[in-house]
Write a protein that holds these residues in place. Structure first.
Motif, short mmCIF file in Angstrom:
data_model
loop_
_atom_site.label_atom_id
_atom_site.label_comp_id
_atom_site.label_asym_id
_atom_site.label_seq_id
_atom_site.Cartn_x
_atom_site.Cartn_y
_atom_site.Cartn_z
N ALA A 141 11.12 -27.77 -6.37
CA ALA A 141 11.89 -28.29 -7.50
C ALA A 141 12.81 -29.39 -7.00
CB ALA A 141 12.70 -27.18 -8.17
N VAL A 142 13.36 -30.18 -7.92
CA VAL A 142 14.34 -31.20 -7.56
C VAL A 142 15.68 -30.51 -7.41
CG1 VAL A 142 15.49 -33.31 -8.30
CG2 VAL A 142 13.05 -32.98 -8.79
N PRO A 143 16.26 -30.48 -6.21
CA PRO A 143 17.51 -29.74 -5.99
C PRO A 143 18.70 -30.46 -6.61
CG PRO A 143 16.86 -30.89 -4.00
CD PRO A 143 15.76 -31.12 -4.99
N SER A 144 19.50 -29.71 -7.35
CA SER A 144 20.71 -30.26 -7.97
C SER A 144 21.71 -29.12 -8.14
CB SER A 144 20.39 -30.90 -9.33
OG SER A 144 19.94 -29.91 -10.25
N GLY A 145 22.95 -29.50 -8.46
CA GLY A 145 23.97 -28.48 -8.65
C GLY A 145 23.69 -27.59 -9.85
N ASP A 148 21.71 -24.48 -8.75
CA ASP A 148 22.32 -23.63 -7.72
C ASP A 148 22.76 -22.31 -8.35
OD1 ASP A 148 23.51 -23.01 -5.13
OD2 ASP A 148 25.42 -23.22 -6.21
N GLY A 149 22.39 -21.20 -7.74
CA GLY A 149 22.74 -19.90 -8.26
C GLY A 149 21.83 -19.38 -9.36
N GLN A 174 23.01 -26.97 -1.99
CA GLN A 174 24.31 -27.48 -1.60
C GLN A 174 24.53 -28.85 -2.22
OE1 GLN A 174 24.33 -27.37 2.71
NE2 GLN A 174 24.95 -25.20 2.76
N TYR A 175 25.76 -29.08 -2.71
CA TYR A 175 26.06 -30.35 -3.39
C TYR A 175 27.57 -30.57 -3.37
CZ TYR A 175 27.07 -26.99 -7.08
OH TYR A 175 27.56 -25.93 -7.78
N SER A 200 38.59 -27.95 -13.17
CA SER A 200 37.57 -26.96 -12.83
C SER A 200 36.47 -27.63 -12.02
CB SER A 200 36.98 -26.33 -14.11
OG SER A 200 37.99 -25.69 -14.86
N ALA A 201 36.04 -26.95 -10.96
CA ALA A 201 35.03 -27.53 -10.07
C ALA A 201 33.97 -26.49 -9.73
CB ALA A 201 35.67 -28.06 -8.80
N LYS A 202 32.72 -26.94 -9.71
CA LYS A 202 31.60 -26.13 -9.24
C LYS A 202 31.06 -26.79 -7.99
CE LYS A 202 27.04 -24.43 -10.61
NZ LYS A 202 25.97 -24.46 -11.65
N ALA A 203 30.98 -26.01 -6.90
CA ALA A 203 30.59 -26.63 -5.63
C ALA A 203 29.90 -25.62 -4.74
CB ALA A 203 31.81 -27.20 -4.92
N ASN A 204 29.00 -26.13 -3.87
CA ASN A 204 28.34 -25.33 -2.84
C ASN A 204 28.16 -26.22 -1.62
OD1 ASN A 204 26.94 -23.41 -1.40
ND2 ASN A 204 25.01 -23.72 -2.49
N PRO A 205 28.88 -25.94 -0.55
CA PRO A 205 29.85 -24.87 -0.30
C PRO A 205 31.07 -24.97 -1.21
CG PRO A 205 29.15 -25.94 1.73
CD PRO A 205 28.69 -26.81 0.63
N SER A 206 31.89 -23.94 -1.18
CA SER A 206 33.04 -23.85 -2.07
C SER A 206 34.01 -25.01 -1.83
CB SER A 206 33.77 -22.53 -1.84
OG SER A 206 32.90 -21.44 -2.10
#
Length: 423
Positions: A141-145, A148-149, A174-175, A200-206
């Motif tokens: 798949a095309v990886p994107s935020g 994730d999860g 990760q993004y 508010s933020a969504k992130a990987n890593p945190s």
């Protein structure tokens, strides 16, 4: 014998005189169950994939010679299944994001994928040296935020499994942080207390750090920052501008902006709120109108049914020749009982002297209304028309005549009883 058509490997021999013999060393795994000239059952313990093949049982007889029969042994192997996510970095190209394995199975397993992530799957099947198979499938798949999860499922189906084995896999992409600013209601006015914005933020890593800026510089002293939240204790023109929230993690930085407009006075209600309130009020008014109309018509219908009795029409007929029901007067008590007076559709009165009564009742309605129980009296009616002299019915008792006192004339020329109950 095993594989009699090719290698023809002797496994076990029994002779009634010489006993049993096992020409091929199998470590004691293969042997006769109960050797005799009537039972040549072969037992194979701790079955191995190499034991698969064609087996032949041969009897040597005299004088008929050798007799034999063959059977094929097929061995199934239950596979070992597992699935994991592949940690990848966000990017524009399609890459493997999850892998699923079904190892050492026989026959080869089939693998399928399900979930809400758009992508494609690839499959590779490998035959092992012992005759088993290993199947590997990668989901791309095309990886994107956004993915994730997200959880997808790898399903393995194989002959030895009673039902497909479902393996859930949670994707890991990760993004850099994806940032949004919340809390602005477009109603920041001079003097407002405790106006706030939330980053508010969504992130990987945190996310590691949050930074607030206003118009590209540090926020004014009237604004206080605690973690990801910015609060203005008292709104002034100093906070009129563009706020920026910057969030960083090990991969980079993400940011979001919010334009704040400081107003001179409070906005009482937004247009959307007014539209919603108007719709609610309109709905309530419409409901009340429906309830009122239903109650009005029900009341009118009940009132019309209760007041539909016409004494004049029922006593004297409709004038169109239609038959009318009989109405019979009866005294209230046994002590007042006397001859009954019945008004029929032919407008006659039955009593001691029915002929004279008939002459009276066939006169015009106003003559009947002017009739009084006291002889010789002459009064004016409610309409102002002088009433004629009272003429008693010959031969009738006074109690019978009193029935006429019970009748009361109406302004429309009709008469009704003061005591009777009409239904």
């Amino acid at each position: 014998m095993k594989d009699p058509a090719s290698a023809k490997i002797n496994l076990a021999v029994y002779n009634p005189d010489l006993g049993t013999n096992y020409p091929t060393d199998t470590g004691g795994r293969i042997h006769f169950r109960q050797p005799s000239d009537r039972d040549a059952t072969l037992v194979i313990e701790r079955l191995e994939m190499a034991d698969e093949g064609m087996y032949s049982c041969e009897f040597a007889t005299y004088p008929d010679g050798n007799q034999e029969a063959a059977t094929n042994l097929t061995i199934l192997a239950k596979p070992t299944n597992d699935g994991t996510a592949i940690v990848v970095k966000a990017g524009p190209a399609e890459v493997p994001v999850a892998v699923c394995n079904s190892a050492n199975g026989k026959p080869a397993a089939s693998i399928s994928w399900s979930g809400n992530v758009e992508g494609n799957a690839s499959y590779v099947t490998t035959k092992n040296s012992d005759g088993t198979f290993t199947v590997k499938s990668e989901y791309k798949a095309v990886p994107s935020g956004e993915i994730d999860g997200v959880q997808i499922t790898c399903s393995v189906n194989q002959q030895t499994l009673k039902q497909p084995a479902a393996i859930p896999i949670t994707l890991s992409v990760q993004y850099v942080p994806i940032v949004i600013i919340e809390g602005y209601d477009d109603n920041w006015y001079l003097g407002r207390d405790h106006a706030s914005l939330t980053c508010s933020a969504k992130a990987n890593p945190s996310a590691k750090s949050y930074t607030w800026l206003m118009n590209g510089e540090a926020v004014p002293s009237s604004a206080h920052v605690v973690g990801h939240q910015l609060t203005v204790n008292k709104v002034t023109y100093a906070v009129n501008g563009t706020f920026t929230c910057q969030v960083t993690n090990s991969l980079g930085e993400g940011r979001a902006k919010m334009d704040v407009l400081v107003r001179e006075q409070e906005v009482a209600q937004s247009s959307n709120a007014r539209a919603i309130a108007g719709g609610v009020i309109g709905g309530i008014l419409a409901l009340l109108l429906i309830i009122f109309l239903v109650g009005f018509f029900l009341h009118k219908q009940q009132s019309g049914a209760a007041g539909s009795y016409d004494p004049k029409r029922r006593v004297f007929g409709t004038g169109n020749g239609a038959p009318q029901p009989d109405y019979t007067y009866r005294p209230d008590s046994d002590s007042e009982k006397g001859p009954s007076v019945t008004v029929t559709p032919s407008t006659t009165v039955e009593g001691h002297h029915s002929g004279e009564a008939e002459n009276l009742l066939t006169s015009e309605p106003h003559d009947y209304e002017n009739y009084k129980s006291r002889e010789g009296d002459e009064e004016e009616g409610e309409s102002g028309i002088p009433r004629g002299p009272v003429v008693p019915l010959p031969g009738l008792h006074r109690d019978e005549v009193q029935m006429e006192d019970d009748m009361e004339s109406q302004r429309d020329g009709s008469i009704i009883s003061k005591r009777a109950v009409y239904v």
